[in-house]
Motif scaffolding. Structure first.
Motif, PDB file in Angstrom:
ATOM      1  N   LYS A 188       0.830  -1.204   0.000  1.00  0.00           N
ATOM      2  CA  LYS A 188       0.000   0.000   0.000  1.00  0.00           C
ATOM      3  C   LYS A 188       0.866   1.256   0.000  1.00  0.00           C
ATOM      4  O   LYS A 188       1.811   1.385   0.770  1.00  0.00           O
ATOM      5  CB  LYS A 188      -0.917  -0.009   1.223  1.00  0.00           C
ATOM      6  N   GLY A 189       0.527   2.181  -0.901  1.00  0.00           N
ATOM      7  CA  GLY A 189       1.205   3.472  -0.930  1.00  0.00           C
ATOM      8  C   GLY A 189       2.573   3.465  -1.579  1.00  0.00           C
ATOM      9  O   GLY A 189       3.256   4.488  -1.574  1.00  0.00           O
ATOM     10  N   GLU A 190       3.002   2.354  -2.155  1.00  0.00           N
ATOM     11  CA  GLU A 190       4.321   2.304  -2.774  1.00  0.00           C
ATOM     12  C   GLU A 190       4.283   2.862  -4.191  1.00  0.00           C
ATOM     13  O   GLU A 190       3.226   2.952  -4.821  1.00  0.00           O
ATOM     14  CB  GLU A 190       4.858   0.876  -2.772  1.00  0.00           C
ATOM     15  N   ASN A 191       5.452   3.254  -4.681  1.00  0.00           N
ATOM     16  CA  ASN A 191       5.566   3.761  -6.054  1.00  0.00           C
ATOM     17  C   ASN A 191       6.547   2.883  -6.826  1.00  0.00           C
ATOM     18  O   ASN A 191       7.079   1.905  -6.298  1.00  0.00           O
ATOM     19  CB  ASN A 191       6.000   5.230  -6.052  1.00  0.00           C
ATOM     20  N   PHE A 192       6.792   3.286  -8.084  1.00  0.00           N
ATOM     21  CA  PHE A 192       7.652   2.445  -8.916  1.00  0.00           C
ATOM     22  C   PHE A 192       9.115   2.488  -8.478  1.00  0.00           C
ATOM     23  O   PHE A 192       9.888   1.590  -8.821  1.00  0.00           O
ATOM     24  CB  PHE A 192       7.512   2.818 -10.389  1.00  0.00           C
ATOM     25  N   SER A 193       9.510   3.514  -7.744  1.00  0.00           N
ATOM     26  CA  SER A 193      10.861   3.504  -7.175  1.00  0.00           C
ATOM     27  C   SER A 193      10.992   2.351  -6.184  1.00  0.00           C
ATOM     28  O   SER A 193      12.011   1.643  -6.153  1.00  0.00           O
ATOM     29  CB  SER A 193      11.149   4.841  -6.476  1.00  0.00           C
ATOM     30  N   ASP A 194       9.940   2.149  -5.371  1.00  0.00           N
ATOM     31  CA  ASP A 194       9.940   1.029  -4.430  1.00  0.00           C
ATOM     32  C   ASP A 194       9.930  -0.306  -5.178  1.00  0.00           C
ATOM     33  O   ASP A 194      10.605  -1.262  -4.778  1.00  0.00           O
ATOM     34  CB  ASP A 194       8.720   1.122  -3.509  1.00  0.00           C
ATOM     35  N   VAL A 195       9.154  -0.362  -6.256  1.00  0.00           N
ATOM     36  CA  VAL A 195       9.082  -1.597  -7.039  1.00  0.00           C
ATOM     37  C   VAL A 195      10.448  -1.926  -7.644  1.00  0.00           C
ATOM     38  O   VAL A 195      10.904  -3.080  -7.598  1.00  0.00           O
ATOM     39  CB  VAL A 195       8.021  -1.465  -8.156  1.00  0.00           C
ATOM     40  N   ALA A 196      11.113  -0.904  -8.213  1.00  0.00           N
ATOM     41  CA  ALA A 196      12.425  -1.131  -8.821  1.00  0.00           C
ATOM     42  C   ALA A 196      13.424  -1.646  -7.786  1.00  0.00           C
ATOM     43  O   ALA A 196      14.180  -2.589  -8.040  1.00  0.00           O
ATOM     44  CB  ALA A 196      12.931   0.165  -9.463  1.00  0.00           C
ATOM     45  N   ARG A 197      13.400  -1.041  -6.592  1.00  0.00           N
ATOM     46  CA  ARG A 197      14.327  -1.478  -5.537  1.00  0.00           C
ATOM     47  C   ARG A 197      13.978  -2.891  -5.054  1.00  0.00           C
ATOM     48  O   ARG A 197      14.860  -3.695  -4.760  1.00  0.00           O
ATOM     49  CB  ARG A 197      14.294  -0.487  -4.383  1.00  0.00           C
ATOM     50  N   GLY A 198      12.668  -3.170  -4.966  1.00  0.00           N
ATOM     51  CA  GLY A 198      12.256  -4.500  -4.538  1.00  0.00           C
ATOM     52  C   GLY A 198      12.644  -5.570  -5.536  1.00  0.00           C
ATOM     53  O   GLY A 198      13.100  -6.667  -5.158  1.00  0.00           O
ATOM     54  N   LEU A 199      12.484  -5.270  -6.827  1.00  0.00           N
ATOM     55  CA  LEU A 199      12.851  -6.233  -7.860  1.00  0.00           C
ATOM     56  C   LEU A 199      14.364  -6.430  -7.894  1.00  0.00           C
ATOM     57  O   LEU A 199      14.861  -7.551  -8.108  1.00  0.00           O
ATOM     58  CB  LEU A 199      12.336  -5.734  -9.214  1.00  0.00           C
ATOM     59  N   LYS A 200      15.102  -5.355  -7.659  1.00  0.00           N
ATOM     60  CA  LYS A 200      16.562  -5.458  -7.560  1.00  0.00           C
ATOM     61  C   LYS A 200      16.945  -6.405  -6.420  1.00  0.00           C
ATOM     62  O   LYS A 200      17.802  -7.284  -6.581  1.00  0.00           O
ATOM     63  CB  LYS A 200      17.167  -4.068  -7.323  1.00  0.00           C
ATOM     64  N   THR A 201      16.286  -6.213  -5.280  1.00  0.00           N
ATOM     65  CA  THR A 201      16.576  -7.062  -4.124  1.00  0.00           C
ATOM     66  C   THR A 201      16.279  -8.526  -4.423  1.00  0.00           C
ATOM     67  O   THR A 201      17.040  -9.421  -4.044  1.00  0.00           O
ATOM     68  CB  THR A 201      15.752  -6.600  -2.912  1.00  0.00           C
ATOM     69  N   ALA A 202      15.158  -8.762  -5.113  1.00  0.00           N
ATOM     70  CA  ALA A 202      14.784 -10.142  -5.443  1.00  0.00           C
ATOM     71  C   ALA A 202      15.846 -10.804  -6.322  1.00  0.00           C
ATOM     72  O   ALA A 202      16.208 -11.968  -6.111  1.00  0.00           O
ATOM     73  CB  ALA A 202      13.430 -10.151  -6.151  1.00  0.00           C
ATOM     74  N   ILE A 203      16.357 -10.069  -7.307  1.00  0.00           N
ATOM     75  CA  ILE A 203      17.381 -10.626  -8.203  1.00  0.00           C
ATOM     76  C   ILE A 203      18.704 -10.796  -7.462  1.00  0.00           C
ATOM     77  O   ILE A 203      19.365 -11.840  -7.570  1.00  0.00           O
ATOM     78  CB  ILE A 203      17.551  -9.724  -9.436  1.00  0.00           C
ATOM     79  N   ASP A 204      19.078  -9.776  -6.688  1.00  0.00           N
ATOM     80  CA  ASP A 204      20.345  -9.858  -5.953  1.00  0.00           C
ATOM     81  C   ASP A 204      20.349 -11.012  -4.958  1.00  0.00           C
ATOM     82  O   ASP A 204      21.382 -11.651  -4.729  1.00  0.00           O
ATOM     83  CB  ASP A 204      20.602  -8.546  -5.207  1.00  0.00           C
TER      84      ASP A 204
END
Length: 521
Positions: free
Chosen positions: A354-370
């Protein structure tokens, strides 16, 4: 006229005494109860108003209890987030230490895992009366006021406290769940179309400069790469383009620029290859220093196989090696929207909260790959300083791997500290990735503590206001129904005297018929 049947004086005296006794009883009741209006018969309108206000006071007392409970719950959560922030800061210190190769990374990893376990323990225990504000995404409403309108309608008001999910849960992936396809929110360029996939290669990006024509004595050309400029001038007439190329190439190779190689190709070409992961390289070619009468002095610039011009002066760039995917600025992620990147056929995802933006999504996806520690794969998040557009860069220094993306709704949000339990500093690549990821997690924890602190401050302010409002209501009720004890005391003494006089007056009036007997003696 005297009458033995009707004693008017006695009746008047009796009525007066009854009135005095009524007033005396009322005054004694005021003194004993402390109220001038004890029941509806005393003053129906005032009594009704006072009872309404008394019910409001009872309601506000319950609200005070609700606010106290809410404040205690938030205090526990805020204290936990502050402690978590301190622990994450310690983890960051360990990660920074692991950047140095001459350290025992295994022992550092052990320390990190111990601190991570402590963070998880704190998040799990941060509950008050069973309510944990650091798990889940559902908002919590705390009763804060009763709003009475002029028509008598009463509405309850709440202070909404946003949960600050600091769990390490990956959530669930909504892609492929049968929900809405959101792939159009992942783009192949800042203002491009839907991302169509690519191959992640370690080969690097190329730029080719091809010189042409004959160069006379004194004709000069220069090439600027990554801010470094080399020049070469012809010393004789009819110098070939290949000779000019060789002179410039020698200077470029002498620069020994990191991640850049320069080779001679074709008849008079310089092929420049950049293996810089996340950095494009500016280049410029200039042969405007021609002073002779050479013919056809020019060059052709080819970037990644595409000719960009035939001219005497041009500026361009060599692209970064990493593949970059952009997130739309025309939409915003909703809670439960999942975004997926498949690297080498394996899918990695992040589900927005809730309340997240695409900056949060990009960082989250980075974390998932890393967190997967894929051999040769590194990532970086970029945020455009002008438009705020977020993008994710994925680089490969190993064998070729495919990259595909997808997005859909229907997922369960990933935790705010997603990826913490996968931080690994035992290799150079994972240690580098961990540094950026731990910084993101620290910022998440700080933001959570700040949000809870703000909510706690609001509740404290409301609690103070409710206390003052309750006192004001009680004071107002007292003004309407409480007895004036000074006035009641004075009135009591006066009525007691009046009562004595009334008794004597009635006694005298009752003796009046006796005087009629004297007329018959």
């Amino acid at each position: 006229m005297s009458s033995i049947l009707t004693n008017t004086s006695a009746m008047v005296a009796l009525q007066t005494l009854n009135s005095i006794n009524d007033n005396l009883n009322k005054t004694q009741s005021e003194i004993s109860t402390g109220k001038s209006i004890e029941s509806a018969k005393d003053n129906a309108a005032i009594w009704a108003i006072s009872k309404t206000m008394e019910s409001d006071v009872a309601g506000f007392n319950a609200i005070s209890d609700s606010l106290a409970l809410g404040e205690s719950t938030i205090t526990v959560a805020r204290s936990a987030t502050e402690t978590v922030t301190d622990l994450l800061t310690q983890i960051k210190g360990k990660v920074v230490a692991a950047q140095e190769q001459n350290v025992d990374r295994e022992k550092i990893q052990t320390d990190i895992e111990a601190l991570t376990g402590q963070v998880t323990s704190i998040v799990e225990a941060a509950q008050f009366n069973g309510l944990n504000l650091l798990k889940g995404t559902e908002d919590v409403n705390i009763l804060s006021s009763l709003d009475r309108q002029g028509n008598g309608v009463v509405n309850a008001s709440n202070i909404t406290v946003n949960r600050q999910d600091l769990s390490t849960s990956a959530g669930t992936n909504g892609v492929g769940s049968g929900g809405t396809d959101l792939s159009g929110q992942i783009l192949d360029a800042a203002a491009g179309g839907t991302y169509g996939g690519a191959t992640l290669s370690a080969t690097g990006s190329t730029s080719i400069v091809e010189l042409a024509g004959d160069w006379d004595d004194g004709d000069a050309s220069s090439i600027t790469v990554a801010g470094q400029t080399v020049s070469f001038a012809s010393s004789v007439d009819d110098t070939t383009a290949a000779d000019i190329r060789d002179g410039l190439l020698s200077g470029l190779q002498a620069l020994d620029l990191d991640g850049l190689t320069f080779t001679a190709t074709g008849t008079a070409q310089i092929t420049m290859v950049s293996t810089r992961s996340f950095e494009s390289v500016d280049i410029a070619v200039d042969d405007a220093g021609i002073v002779g009468t050479g013919t056809g002095n020019s060059y052709v610039h080819t970037e990644n196989g595409v000719a960009t011009g035939v001219t005497t002066t041009e500026a361009s760039t060599i692209d970064q090696r990493a593949e970059e995917v952009f997130f739309s600025t025309a939409a915003a992620p909703q809670e439960g929207n999942s975004y997926q990147a498949s690297v080498g056929g394996t899918a990695y995802f992040y589900t927005a909260g809730k309340g997240e933006n695409f900056s949060d999504v990009a960082r989250g996806l980075k974390t998932a790959i890393d967190s997967a520690n894929i051999d040769g794969i590194s990532t970086q998040v970029s945020i455009d300083s002008t438009t705020g557009q977020a993008s994710l860069k994925i680089d490969n220094s190993g064998t070729d791997k495919t990259l595909a993306t997808a997005a859909g709704d229907g997922g369960t949000a990933s935790g705010g500290l997603f990826g913490l339990d996968n931080i690994d500093v035992r290799s150079n690549e994972s240690a580098n990735a961990a540094l950026a990821n731990i910084e993101t997690l620290i910022n998440t924890s700080i933001d959570s503590a700040a949000a809870l602190g703000s909510a706690q401050g609001r509740i404290e302010t409301q609690s103070s206001f409710i206390s003052k409002l309750t006192d004001s209501l009680k004071s107002g009720i007292g003004t309407m129904v409480d007895a004036n004890m000074e006035e009641a005391s004075t009135r009591l003494q006066a009525l007691q005297v009046q009562q004595q006089l009334g008794v004597q007056s009635l006694s005298i009036a009752n003796q009046a018929p006796q005087s009629i007997l004297s007329l018959f003696r």
